[in-house]
Design a protein around this motif. Structure first.
Motif, PDB file in Angstrom:
ATOM      1  N   PRO A  97       0.849  -1.200   0.000  1.00  0.00           N
ATOM      2  CA  PRO A  97       0.000   0.000   0.000  1.00  0.00           C
ATOM      3  C   PRO A  97       0.889   1.256   0.000  1.00  0.00           C
ATOM      4  O   PRO A  97       2.096   1.165   0.258  1.00  0.00           O
ATOM      5  N   PRO A  98       0.305   2.427  -0.276  1.00  0.00           N
ATOM      6  CA  PRO A  98       1.131   3.638  -0.456  1.00  0.00           C
ATOM      7  C   PRO A  98       2.074   3.937   0.713  1.00  0.00           C
ATOM      8  O   PRO A  98       3.243   4.267   0.483  1.00  0.00           O
ATOM      9  N   ASP A  99       1.610   3.809   1.976  1.00  0.00           N
ATOM     10  CA  ASP A  99       2.489   4.195   3.096  1.00  0.00           C
ATOM     11  C   ASP A  99       3.680   3.246   3.230  1.00  0.00           C
ATOM     12  O   ASP A  99       4.808   3.664   3.496  1.00  0.00           O
ATOM     13  N   ILE A 100       3.436   1.961   2.985  1.00  0.00           N
ATOM     14  CA  ILE A 100       4.544   0.993   3.100  1.00  0.00           C
ATOM     15  C   ILE A 100       5.510   1.184   1.924  1.00  0.00           C
ATOM     16  O   ILE A 100       6.734   1.143   2.094  1.00  0.00           O
ATOM     17  N   ALA A 102       6.118   3.923   0.355  1.00  0.00           N
ATOM     18  CA  ALA A 102       6.913   5.144   0.592  1.00  0.00           C
ATOM     19  C   ALA A 102       8.026   4.850   1.595  1.00  0.00           C
ATOM     20  O   ALA A 102       9.166   5.280   1.419  1.00  0.00           O
ATOM     21  N   ALA A 103       7.719   4.086   2.646  1.00  0.00           N
ATOM     22  CA  ALA A 103       8.730   3.802   3.674  1.00  0.00           C
ATOM     23  C   ALA A 103       9.853   2.934   3.120  1.00  0.00           C
ATOM     24  O   ALA A 103      11.004   3.048   3.546  1.00  0.00           O
ATOM     25  N   LEU A 104       9.521   2.059   2.170  1.00  0.00           N
ATOM     26  CA  LEU A 104      10.535   1.144   1.636  1.00  0.00           C
ATOM     27  C   LEU A 104      11.139   1.661   0.321  1.00  0.00           C
ATOM     28  O   LEU A 104      11.954   0.966  -0.295  1.00  0.00           O
ATOM     29  N   ASP A 105      10.754   2.838  -0.099  1.00  0.00           N
ATOM     30  CA  ASP A 105      11.240   3.408  -1.369  1.00  0.00           C
ATOM     31  C   ASP A 105      10.988   2.472  -2.538  1.00  0.00           C
ATOM     32  O   ASP A 105      11.890   2.208  -3.349  1.00  0.00           O
ATOM     33  N   ILE A 106       9.789   1.931  -2.605  1.00  0.00           N
ATOM     34  CA  ILE A 106       9.419   1.082  -3.740  1.00  0.00           C
ATOM     35  C   ILE A 106       8.117   1.626  -4.324  1.00  0.00           C
ATOM     36  O   ILE A 106       7.506   2.536  -3.749  1.00  0.00           O
ATOM     37  N   ALA A 107       7.695   1.041  -5.434  1.00  0.00           N
ATOM     38  CA  ALA A 107       6.466   1.544  -6.068  1.00  0.00           C
ATOM     39  C   ALA A 107       5.249   0.946  -5.375  1.00  0.00           C
ATOM     40  O   ALA A 107       5.287  -0.202  -4.902  1.00  0.00           O
ATOM     41  N   VAL A 108       4.179   1.710  -5.330  1.00  0.00           N
ATOM     42  CA  VAL A 108       2.914   1.205  -4.786  1.00  0.00           C
ATOM     43  C   VAL A 108       2.530  -0.039  -5.597  1.00  0.00           C
ATOM     44  O   VAL A 108       2.608  -0.040  -6.818  1.00  0.00           O
ATOM     45  N   GLY A 109       2.190  -1.106  -4.912  1.00  0.00           N
ATOM     46  CA  GLY A 109       1.782  -2.338  -5.602  1.00  0.00           C
ATOM     47  C   GLY A 109       2.924  -3.334  -5.761  1.00  0.00           C
ATOM     48  O   GLY A 109       2.685  -4.514  -6.046  1.00  0.00           O
ATOM     49  N   ASP A 110       4.180  -2.903  -5.574  1.00  0.00           N
ATOM     50  CA  ASP A 110       5.297  -3.873  -5.593  1.00  0.00           C
ATOM     51  C   ASP A 110       5.072  -4.877  -4.466  1.00  0.00           C
ATOM     52  O   ASP A 110       4.505  -4.538  -3.422  1.00  0.00           O
ATOM     53  N   THR A 111       5.560  -6.086  -4.652  1.00  0.00           N
ATOM     54  CA  THR A 111       5.295  -7.109  -3.641  1.00  0.00           C
ATOM     55  C   THR A 111       6.161  -6.895  -2.401  1.00  0.00           C
ATOM     56  O   THR A 111       7.370  -6.655  -2.505  1.00  0.00           O
ATOM     57  N   GLU A 129       4.461  -6.952  16.581  1.00  0.00           N
ATOM     58  CA  GLU A 129       5.318  -6.326  15.584  1.00  0.00           C
ATOM     59  C   GLU A 129       4.838  -6.641  14.164  1.00  0.00           C
ATOM     60  O   GLU A 129       4.648  -7.802  13.819  1.00  0.00           O
ATOM     61  N   HIS A 130       4.631  -5.574  13.383  1.00  0.00           N
ATOM     62  CA  HIS A 130       4.398  -5.737  11.937  1.00  0.00           C
ATOM     63  C   HIS A 130       5.710  -5.416  11.232  1.00  0.00           C
ATOM     64  O   HIS A 130       6.332  -4.383  11.518  1.00  0.00           O
ATOM     65  N   THR A 131       6.125  -6.267  10.333  1.00  0.00           N
ATOM     66  CA  THR A 131       7.367  -6.027   9.583  1.00  0.00           C
ATOM     67  C   THR A 131       7.076  -6.167   8.096  1.00  0.00           C
ATOM     68  O   THR A 131       6.393  -7.114   7.687  1.00  0.00           O
ATOM     69  N   TRP A 132       7.567  -5.213   7.313  1.00  0.00           N
ATOM     70  CA  TRP A 132       7.431  -5.301   5.864  1.00  0.00           C
ATOM     71  C   TRP A 132       8.836  -5.279   5.246  1.00  0.00           C
ATOM     72  O   TRP A 132       9.690  -4.485   5.661  1.00  0.00           O
ATOM     73  N   LEU A 133       9.038  -6.170   4.291  1.00  0.00           N
ATOM     74  CA  LEU A 133      10.349  -6.300   3.639  1.00  0.00           C
ATOM     75  C   LEU A 133      10.124  -6.315   2.127  1.00  0.00           C
ATOM     76  O   LEU A 133       9.130  -6.908   1.660  1.00  0.00           O
ATOM     77  N   PRO A 134      11.050  -5.720   1.367  1.00  0.00           N
ATOM     78  CA  PRO A 134      10.845  -5.713  -0.092  1.00  0.00           C
ATOM     79  C   PRO A 134      11.119  -7.102  -0.668  1.00  0.00           C
ATOM     80  O   PRO A 134      12.218  -7.645  -0.540  1.00  0.00           O
ATOM     81  N   SER A 135      10.111  -7.656  -1.317  1.00  0.00           N
ATOM     82  CA  SER A 135      10.183  -9.044  -1.776  1.00  0.00           C
ATOM     83  C   SER A 135      11.267  -9.264  -2.832  1.00  0.00           C
ATOM     84  O   SER A 135      11.944 -10.289  -2.833  1.00  0.00           O
ATOM     85  N   ASP A 136      11.466  -8.269  -3.691  1.00  0.00           N
ATOM     86  CA  ASP A 136      12.417  -8.521  -4.791  1.00  0.00           C
ATOM     87  C   ASP A 136      13.861  -8.614  -4.294  1.00  0.00           C
ATOM     88  O   ASP A 136      14.715  -9.175  -4.962  1.00  0.00           O
ATOM     89  N   ARG A 137      14.149  -8.090  -3.097  1.00  0.00           N
ATOM     90  CA  ARG A 137      15.519  -8.217  -2.553  1.00  0.00           C
ATOM     91  C   ARG A 137      15.676  -9.502  -1.753  1.00  0.00           C
ATOM     92  O   ARG A 137      16.776  -9.863  -1.345  1.00  0.00           O
ATOM     93  N   LEU A 138      14.566 -10.191  -1.489  1.00  0.00           N
ATOM     94  CA  LEU A 138      14.623 -11.357  -0.609  1.00  0.00           C
ATOM     95  C   LEU A 138      13.870 -12.534  -1.224  1.00  0.00           C
ATOM     96  O   LEU A 138      12.838 -12.983  -0.708  1.00  0.00           O
ATOM     97  N   PRO A 139      14.393 -13.049  -2.323  1.00  0.00           N
ATOM     98  CA  PRO A 139      13.665 -14.134  -2.983  1.00  0.00           C
ATOM     99  C   PRO A 139      13.498 -15.349  -2.069  1.00  0.00           C
ATOM    100  O   PRO A 139      14.380 -15.664  -1.273  1.00  0.00           O
ATOM    101  N   ALA A 140      12.366 -15.993  -2.175  1.00  0.00           N
ATOM    102  CA  ALA A 140      12.052 -17.236  -1.436  1.00  0.00           C
ATOM    103  C   ALA A 140      12.180 -17.070   0.076  1.00  0.00           C
ATOM    104  O   ALA A 140      12.487 -18.020   0.789  1.00  0.00           O
ATOM    105  N   PHE A 141      11.901 -15.882   0.574  1.00  0.00           N
ATOM    106  CA  PHE A 141      12.083 -15.602   2.003  1.00  0.00           C
ATOM    107  C   PHE A 141      11.216 -16.494   2.875  1.00  0.00           C
ATOM    108  O   PHE A 141      11.625 -16.930   3.946  1.00  0.00           O
ATOM    109  N   LEU A 142       9.992 -16.760   2.418  1.00  0.00           N
ATOM    110  CA  LEU A 142       9.068 -17.538   3.256  1.00  0.00           C
ATOM    111  C   LEU A 142       9.019 -19.005   2.837  1.00  0.00           C
ATOM    112  O   LEU A 142       8.212 -19.771   3.354  1.00  0.00           O
TER     113      LEU A 142
END
Ligand code: GLP
Length: 256
Positions: A97-100, A102-111, A129-142
């Motif tokens: 979403p837009p706020d996340i 903006a915080a992660l310097d990625i485009a709205v809608g990026d995974t 704790e809520h944590t958001w991480l940019p998916s494209d930098r962390l492939p297969a994280f989960l």
């Protein structure tokens, strides 16, 4: 009275032990109930004692001094000689979403990878704790389940955050947080928001609510260096840096 109780609590009693009854303290010291109650109140405010409704007054568990630095929950607990554990409430990938974004310097809608976790220290709930991480930098994280420590997993991928910023606000636990943290709704919590970076790229955005009855924030402070401002350039003089002649410009934001 207060000193006596403090010495008793810190020297002889352990967390969870009841303190002597008001009547006993009144008799022993020959003082009024009001005096005893004021001494107990003061130690409740200090966090050494806790009142449990319908049960009495007990020695409070020690507070964890959480240092403001770029450490993980797991590291902070280990530093305190405690065992960290976690209950994963949500682990998903989702469009940012837009706020996340903006915080992660990625485009709205990026995974983004979104974790929602209840954190424990020695089996006591301490933070949600809520944590958001940019998916494209962390492939297969989960792919192999949720790592018990996000920072250990980042480290294994060579992405340990090397700088970041925390903001800390006082807040009140909402109903959901209160239930998870086993406190009453409306009780104070420390809201810590972190953006962490690896190099020049944001690697994490997190929003945590810590029980303020169990945490003391420890902030090492030092005098700021004299601000370094280049002297005004003149025709005969090169720009140089002279902290002794600079005006006393105050930083807008203070850092720790
Ligand atoms: C602290 C920080 C969070 C960070 C977490 C990582 O709680 N405030 O921003 O995500 O530590 O902890 P761990 O590595 O134990 O998952």
């Amino acid at each position: 009275m207060r000193d006596y109780l403090r010495a008793l609590v810190t020297g002889e009693l352990s967390a969870g032990d009841p303190v002597p009854s008001e009547r006993m303290l009144c008799e022993r010291f020959g003082v009024s109930r009001m005096t005893v109650r004021q001494a107990v109140d003061a130690l409740v405010v200090e966090g050494l004692l806790e009142r449990i409704q319908g049960r009495g007054t007990f020695v409070a568990p020690p507070k964890v001094d959480l240092q403001v630095r770029l450490a993980s929950f797991t590291e902070e607990m280990v530093r305190r000689g405690m065992t960290a554990s976690v209950k994963v409430l949500t682990a998903e990938t989702a469009p940012a979403p837009p706020d996340i974004a903006a915080a992660l310097d990625i485009a709205v809608g990026d995974t983004v990878i979104h974790l929602y976790r209840l954190r424990f220290a020695d089996d006591a709930p301490m933070a949600v704790e809520h944590t958001w991480l940019p998916s494209d930098r962390l492939p297969a994280f989960l792919e192999h389940g949720v790592p018990s420590s996000v920072y250990v997993e980042l480290g294994e991928r060579g992405l340990t955050p090397d700088w970041g910023e925390d903001t800390i606000d006082a807040g009140e636990a909402d109903d959901e947080e209160a239930e998870l943290l086993t406190i009453k709704p409306g009780k104070p919590v420390l809201r810590i928001t972190r953006r962490a970076f690896t190099g020049d790229q944001a690697i994490e955005y997190a929003q945590s609510a810590y029980r303020s009855d169990r945490y003391t924030l420890w902030v090492p402070v030092s005098r700021p260096n004299a601000p370094v401002v280049p002297r005004r350039r003149t025709t005969t003089q090169n720009t140089d840096i002279n902290p002794n002649t600079t005006p006393n410009t105050k930083p807008i934001r203070s850092t720790t």
